[in-house]
Design an enzyme around this catalytic site. Structure first.
Site, PDB file in Angstrom:
ATOM      1  N   ASP A   1       0.939  -1.096  -0.030  1.00  0.00           N
ATOM      2  CA  ASP A   1      -0.129   0.032  -0.198  1.00  0.00           C
ATOM      3  C   ASP A   1       0.741   1.153  -0.132  1.00  0.00           C
ATOM      4  O   ASP A   1       1.671   1.707   0.148  1.00  0.00           O
ATOM      5  CB  ASP A   1      -1.294  -0.067   1.032  1.00  0.00           C
ATOM      6  CG  ASP A   1      -2.019   1.395   0.970  1.00  0.00           C
ATOM      7  OD1 ASP A   1      -1.633   2.340   0.814  1.00  0.00           O
ATOM      8  OD2 ASP A   1      -3.304   0.449   1.483  1.00  0.00           O
ATOM      9  N   ILE A   2       0.519   2.071  -1.123  1.00  0.00           N
ATOM     10  CA  ILE A   2       1.404   3.097  -1.225  1.00  0.00           C
ATOM     11  C   ILE A   2       1.466   4.251   0.135  1.00  0.00           C
ATOM     12  O   ILE A   2       2.646   5.124   0.392  1.00  0.00           O
ATOM     13  CB  ILE A   2       1.101   3.616  -2.212  1.00  0.00           C
ATOM     14  CG1 ILE A   2       2.079   5.049  -3.150  1.00  0.00           C
ATOM     15  CG2 ILE A   2       0.190   4.855  -2.413  1.00  0.00           C
ATOM     16  CD1 ILE A   2       2.037   5.474  -4.716  1.00  0.00           C
TER      17      ILE A   2
ATOM     18  N   GLN B   1     -14.578   2.447   1.455  1.00  0.00           N
ATOM     19  CA  GLN B   1     -13.328   2.255  -0.445  1.00  0.00           C
ATOM     20  C   GLN B   1     -13.729   3.499  -0.829  1.00  0.00           C
ATOM     21  O   GLN B   1     -14.333   3.939  -1.194  1.00  0.00           O
ATOM     22  CB  GLN B   1     -14.425   1.370  -0.946  1.00  0.00           C
ATOM     23  CG  GLN B   1     -13.602   0.707  -1.766  1.00  0.00           C
ATOM     24  CD  GLN B   1     -14.323  -0.299  -2.715  1.00  0.00           C
ATOM     25  OE1 GLN B   1     -15.524  -0.418  -2.507  1.00  0.00           O
ATOM     26  NE2 GLN B   1     -13.938  -0.832  -3.035  1.00  0.00           N
TER      27      GLN B   1
ATOM     28  N   HIS C   1     -10.285  -5.352  -3.452  1.00  0.00           N
ATOM     29  CA  HIS C   1      -9.695  -5.572  -2.232  1.00  0.00           C
ATOM     30  C   HIS C   1      -9.197  -6.018  -1.532  1.00  0.00           C
ATOM     31  O   HIS C   1      -9.962  -5.172  -0.202  1.00  0.00           O
ATOM     32  CB  HIS C   1      -7.909  -4.278  -2.877  1.00  0.00           C
ATOM     33  CG  HIS C   1      -8.900  -2.997  -2.146  1.00  0.00           C
ATOM     34  ND1 HIS C   1      -9.492  -2.612  -3.178  1.00  0.00           N
ATOM     35  CD2 HIS C   1      -8.402  -2.346  -1.400  1.00  0.00           C
ATOM     36  CE1 HIS C   1     -10.043  -1.531  -2.705  1.00  0.00           C
ATOM     37  NE2 HIS C   1      -9.237  -1.403  -0.932  1.00  0.00           N
TER      38      HIS C   1
ATOM     39  N   HIS D   1      -6.781  -5.610   2.122  1.00  0.00           N
ATOM     40  CA  HIS D   1      -5.991  -5.397   3.613  1.00  0.00           C
ATOM     41  C   HIS D   1      -5.028  -6.008   4.158  1.00  0.00           C
ATOM     42  O   HIS D   1      -6.055  -6.894   4.992  1.00  0.00           O
ATOM     43  CB  HIS D   1      -6.153  -4.334   3.937  1.00  0.00           C
ATOM     44  CG  HIS D   1      -6.660  -2.471   3.310  1.00  0.00           C
ATOM     45  ND1 HIS D   1      -5.808  -1.966   2.843  1.00  0.00           N
ATOM     46  CD2 HIS D   1      -7.748  -2.209   3.039  1.00  0.00           C
ATOM     47  CE1 HIS D   1      -6.749  -0.670   1.904  1.00  0.00           C
ATOM     48  NE2 HIS D   1      -7.821  -1.491   2.408  1.00  0.00           N
TER      49      HIS D   1
HETATM   50  P1  AMP Z   1      -9.784   1.125   0.252  1.00  0.00           P
HETATM   51  O1  AMP Z   1      -9.941   2.541   0.640  1.00  0.00           O
HETATM   52  O2  AMP Z   1     -10.088   0.135   1.137  1.00  0.00           O
HETATM   53  O3  AMP Z   1     -10.678   1.391  -1.232  1.00  0.00           O
HETATM   54  O4  AMP Z   1      -8.147   1.037   0.569  1.00  0.00           O
HETATM   55  C1  AMP Z   1      -7.205   1.799  -1.330  1.00  0.00           C
HETATM   56  C2  AMP Z   1      -6.278   1.811  -0.782  1.00  0.00           C
HETATM   57  O5  AMP Z   1      -5.664   1.966  -1.802  1.00  0.00           O
HETATM   58  C3  AMP Z   1      -5.429   2.924   0.726  1.00  0.00           C
HETATM   59  O6  AMP Z   1      -4.756   2.016   1.255  1.00  0.00           O
HETATM   60  C4  AMP Z   1      -4.248   4.053  -0.869  1.00  0.00           C
HETATM   61  O7  AMP Z   1      -3.174   3.915  -0.095  1.00  0.00           O
HETATM   62  C5  AMP Z   1      -4.256   2.705  -1.417  1.00  0.00           C
HETATM   63  N1  AMP Z   1      -3.436   2.831  -2.999  1.00  0.00           N
HETATM   64  C6  AMP Z   1      -4.268   4.000  -3.644  1.00  0.00           C
HETATM   65  N2  AMP Z   1      -3.289   4.189  -4.500  1.00  0.00           N
HETATM   66  C7  AMP Z   1      -2.432   2.814  -4.633  1.00  0.00           C
HETATM   67  C8  AMP Z   1      -1.126   2.981  -5.629  1.00  0.00           C
HETATM   68  N3  AMP Z   1      -1.059   3.833  -6.447  1.00  0.00           N
HETATM   69  N4  AMP Z   1      -0.215   2.094  -5.115  1.00  0.00           N
HETATM   70  C9  AMP Z   1      -0.714   1.312  -3.549  1.00  0.00           C
HETATM   71  N5  AMP Z   1      -1.397   1.305  -3.339  1.00  0.00           N
HETATM   72  C10 AMP Z   1      -2.268   2.384  -2.949  1.00  0.00           C
END
Ligand code: AMP
Ligand code: ZN
Length: 140
Positions: free
Chosen positions: A33-34, A96, A102, A104
């Site tokens: 996760d970024i 989300q 996805h 976590h």
């Molecule tokens: P959610 O809030 O459950 O939809 O989680 C989305 C997650 O994706 C968040 O924790 C973001 O930090 C992560 N995220 C968004 N863009 C990227 C990316 N390009 N690479 C890695 N993680 C990402």
């Protein structure tokens, strides 16, 4: 295979945007996760574009859950956290923000008082890359 050219996670699957990959098989991809809420925060995704748990075909969901177990085992081995949260959100009201299903995987430290405040600040890319390597090396 379902695909959305505008989806950021489909672009990661395609290699069109970079990621710190830690595990990949035929049906799933796992990457860092970024904006990690704790060090070692990873995301497991199916290589099938479905927005959420309700809309993904069951075989793709099962593959994603199996990979979540494999990677959680690797996180446990590599980082030896006190605990691990597995979290999956469906819909904006549930937090989300990326609409490609996805899971976590979040390592926890006893007393870390983690409050789930997603994706606010970008993480340190060198630190994320280093922990990715440790988890990658622990996948069995
Ligand atoms: P959610 O809030 O459950 O939809 O989680 C989305 C997650 O994706 C968040 O924790 C973001 O930090 C992560 N995220 C968004 N863009 C990227 C990316 N390009 N690479 C890695 N993680 C990402
Ligand atoms: Zn997608």
């Amino acid at each position: 295979m379902a695909h959305d050219p505008d989806c950021i996670f489909c672009k990661i699957i395609d290699g069109d945007i970079p990621s710190f990959k830690v595990f990949e098989d035929e049906k799933t991809l796992t990457f860092m996760d970024i904006s990690p809420v704790n060090p070692g925060h990873v995301l497991v995704i199916p290589k099938y574009h479905a927005p959420d748990l309700m809309q993904i075909p069951t075989d793709w969901l099962m593959a994603t859950v199996a990979t979540a177990q494999t990677v959680a085992q690797a996180v446990d081995k590599a980082l030896k956290p006190d605990g691990i949260n597995i979290l999956q959100s469906n819909g904006p009201a549930a937090g989300q923000s990326v609409f490609h299903l996805h899971v976590h995987i979040i390592p926890r430290t006893a007393g870390d008082k983690l409050a789930f405040d997603w994706g606010i600040a970008p993480g340190d890319m060198d630190a994320i890359g280093a922990v990715a390597e440790r988890i990658r090396a622990s996948v069995v």
